[in-house]
Design an enzyme around this catalytic site. Structure first.
Site, PDB file in Angstrom:
ATOM      1  N   GLY A 185       4.971  -0.181  -1.016  1.00  0.00           N
ATOM      2  CA  GLY A 185       4.053   0.652  -1.786  1.00  0.00           C
ATOM      3  C   GLY A 185       3.054  -0.222  -2.513  1.00  0.00           C
ATOM      4  N   SER A 186       2.493   0.313  -3.573  1.00  0.00           N
ATOM      5  CA  SER A 186       1.405  -0.393  -4.245  1.00  0.00           C
ATOM      6  C   SER A 186       1.928  -1.566  -5.074  1.00  0.00           C
ATOM      7  CB  SER A 186       0.651   0.578  -5.157  1.00  0.00           C
ATOM      8  OG  SER A 186       1.530   1.031  -6.155  1.00  0.00           O
ATOM      9  N   THR A 187       1.045  -2.486  -5.344  1.00  0.00           N
ATOM     10  CA  THR A 187       1.402  -3.651  -6.165  1.00  0.00           C
ATOM     11  C   THR A 187       1.796  -3.205  -7.571  1.00  0.00           C
ATOM     12  OG1 THR A 187       0.050  -5.128  -4.844  1.00  0.00           O
ATOM     13  CG2 THR A 187       0.450  -5.803  -7.111  1.00  0.00           C
ATOM     14  N   GLY A 192       5.267  -1.845  -7.390  1.00  0.00           N
ATOM     15  CA  GLY A 192       6.149  -2.966  -7.055  1.00  0.00           C
ATOM     16  C   GLY A 192       6.445  -3.835  -8.266  1.00  0.00           C
ATOM     17  N   GLU A 218       7.050  -5.069  -0.286  1.00  0.00           N
ATOM     18  CA  GLU A 218       5.924  -5.020   0.653  1.00  0.00           C
ATOM     19  C   GLU A 218       4.815  -4.251  -0.038  1.00  0.00           C
ATOM     20  OE1 GLU A 218       5.884  -6.606   3.382  1.00  0.00           O
ATOM     21  OE2 GLU A 218       7.977  -6.950   3.928  1.00  0.00           O
ATOM     22  N   CYS A 244      -2.075  -0.746   4.507  1.00  0.00           N
ATOM     23  CA  CYS A 244      -1.973  -1.937   3.654  1.00  0.00           C
ATOM     24  C   CYS A 244      -2.727  -3.113   4.252  1.00  0.00           C
ATOM     25  CB  CYS A 244      -0.504  -2.289   3.442  1.00  0.00           C
ATOM     26  SG  CYS A 244       0.400  -2.506   4.995  1.00  0.00           S
TER      27      CYS A 244
END
Ligand code: NAD
Length: 489
Positions: free
Chosen positions: A236-238, A241, A258, A292
């Site tokens: 998913g998104s930073t 994360g 990821e 991504c």
């Protein structure tokens, strides 16, 4: 269990081999991003549901871990067949639930059976090593399943990424609790309960908990804090994360992350122009740039820049935006109204600060036209953060060295590409690009199940891919068998 006889899928959560409603009894509507129609009614699960799912997984994990590889192999081979037998329905659901065009739906439909069939081979992968010992003992490093793995998946390549999040953990002998995105809870989640139950996976080995919009955190918290869960994988998104990694650190929990990308595509002066233009359009606009790995910063050497930009702008302007169920649509809807608003505001902000739009730049209903920007200033939000939509920025540079500097001028490091006819030059640049993935003579979007997929820097850590994943989803144990020997006292 979900049914598809009616247009609206009536879904339940999958816990301990049973199809169950949310413990709170609530549901939410899962809608088509293009039409707004209801695709499915989904249980709005709770932290209690997550806890039940983890307990079911913990109860099933030991027996599954000790199950012979032939059985695991058979489950994955059958799952591939069952999925293929449902191809038309799944591709249609990918369009209806996640806005995937026919091409992107078919890409996912081809990838996942391959993932399962390769995983079937992983059931027989070597799980350790013999290590020479000076004591005369027979020493081994033995990999064993960790027990329970938590899996959190995004909506964007819903079928691939949810399948990826459960496949390696399961075939390596772990039980799994999957939490799909609230934006793709069926085709990126509950579908796997149906498919793996039919494929013969024992009850409790795979559990799937869903939740309503904005209600991910309690389930994520349970996955991070519950001691039964030994490893968490998150795609998913930073931003999300980072939240999960902080919590995982507090709980000393291993995690595979990821995350997002700001992926450069370098086009050197010797590139084949037609190939470079086609590759760039594909890399930037497949799935309307909601991948991504999408090419976001196109870095082109000055000697071919004018011609490249002209041809790319022409091609970009010709990409049809509209209903993803029509097979010639290239640019489907953005996943939500908020996603569309964010793309608009990022482009507007860049333009207000000096960027120029050379193709696209407008919303068309729930879609955003394929868009190319030049002169994007460094202080604009577009230049700083991943913008998950069909917008790419072109930069002109004077040398390959400058191209590498620009490629690395980002906090992210997921995927990248270098298009050149000089393979040696391409390989040299590939070693200097700060990204987990570099494709010489190709654009950044691509995956194969056996490859070590993952990023560096703010794009995360850890790797999926059949051999790399063995280290992620097993524990290594040092085991010795000695002979009687003297002790000093
Ligand atoms: P997101 O971070 O919003 O959501 C991803 C998942 O996290 C969803 O299941 C969501 O419900 C869940 N989530 C959100 N908040 C949570 C919390 N507090 N605790 C636990 N779970 C939580 O990302 P998204 O919009 O679904 O996906 C797009 C992003 O994912 C982009 O940044 C994209 O680059 C990235 N992505 C990365 C990869 C990769 O392999 N590196 C692949 C696909 C997408």
């Amino acid at each position: 269990m979900a049914t598809v006889e009616t247009e609206i899928v009536e879904a339940q959560q999958f816990i301990g081999g049973e199809w169950v409603p949310s413990s709170g009894g609530e549901t939410f509507d899962d809608t088509d991003p293009f039409t707004g129609d209801i695709v499915a009614r989904i249980p709005a699960g709770t932290r209690e549901d997550a806890k039940n799912a983890i307990e079911a997984a913990a109860a099933a994990s030991e027996e599954w871990g000790a199950t012979p590889p032939a059985v695991k192999q058979q489950v994955f081979l059958k799952a591939a067949d069952v999925l293929e037998s449902r191809q038309d329905e799944v591709v249609s659901l990918l369009a209806r639930e996640s806005g995937a065009t026919f091409g992107f739906g078919m890409f996912q439909m081809h990838f996942v059976p391959g993932l399962f069939r390769q995983a079937a081979g992983t059931a027989y992968a070597s799980m350790g090593e013999i290590i020479p010992s000076d004591t005369g003992a027979f020493a081994m490093g033995i990999r064993r399943p960790v027990g329970v793995v938590g899996a959190i998946a995004p909506w964007n390549a819903a079928l691939i990424l949810s399948a990826r999040s459960i496949t390696a953990p399961l075939v390596l002998g772990n039980a799994v609790v999957l939490k799909p995105s609230e934006l793709s809870p069926y085709v990126g989640g509950l579908l796997w309960g149906e498919i793996f139950a039919e494929a013969g996976l024992p009850s409790g080995v795979l559990n799937i908990v869903t939740h309503g919009p904005g209600e991910a955190a309690p389930i994520g918290d349970e996955l991070v804090e519950n001691p039964h869960v030994r490893v968490l994988n998150f795609t998913g998104s930073t931003n999300t994360g980072r939240i999960l990694a902080e919590a995982a650190g507090r709980n000393l929990k291993r995690c595979v992350l990821e995350l997002g990308g700001y992926n450069p595509l370098i086009v050197l002066g010797d590139a084949d122009l037609e190939f470079a233009v086609n590759a760039t359009a594909f890399g930037a606009f497949l799935h309307q740039g909601q991948i991504c790995m999408s090419a976001r910063r196109i870095i082109v050497e000055r000697s071919i820049a004018d011609e490249f930009v002209d041809q790319l702008a022409q091609k970009t302007a010709g990409l049809k935006a509209g209903d993803p169920k029509e097979h010639d649509t290239i640019i489907g809807p953005l996943i939500t109204e908020q996603a569309l608003d964010l793309v608009k505001s990022r482009v507007d902000d860049a333009v207000a600060k000096g960027a120029k739009v050379i193709a696209g730049g407008e919303a068309v209903g729930p879609c955003y036209q394929a868009t190319l920007l030049t002169d994007v200033p460094e202080e604009s939000e577009f230049a700083q953060y991943e913008t998950f939509g069909p917008v790419a920025a072109i930069e002109v540079v004077d040398s390959p060295d400058e191209a590498v500097d620009r490629a690395n001028a980002t906090a992210y490091g997921l995927a990248s590409g270098v298009i050149t006819n000089d393979a040696d030059k391409g390989l040299e640049l590939a070693q200097r690009i700060q990204a987990g993935i570099v494709h010489v003579n190709d654009q950044p979007v691509g995956d194969e199940p056996q490859m070590p997929f993952g990023g560096v820097k703010d794009s995360g850590w850890g790797r999926f891919g059949s051999t790399a994943a063995i280290a992620e989803f097993t524990d290594m144990h040092w085991v010795t068998v000695g002979r009687p020997h003297p002790f000093p006292f």
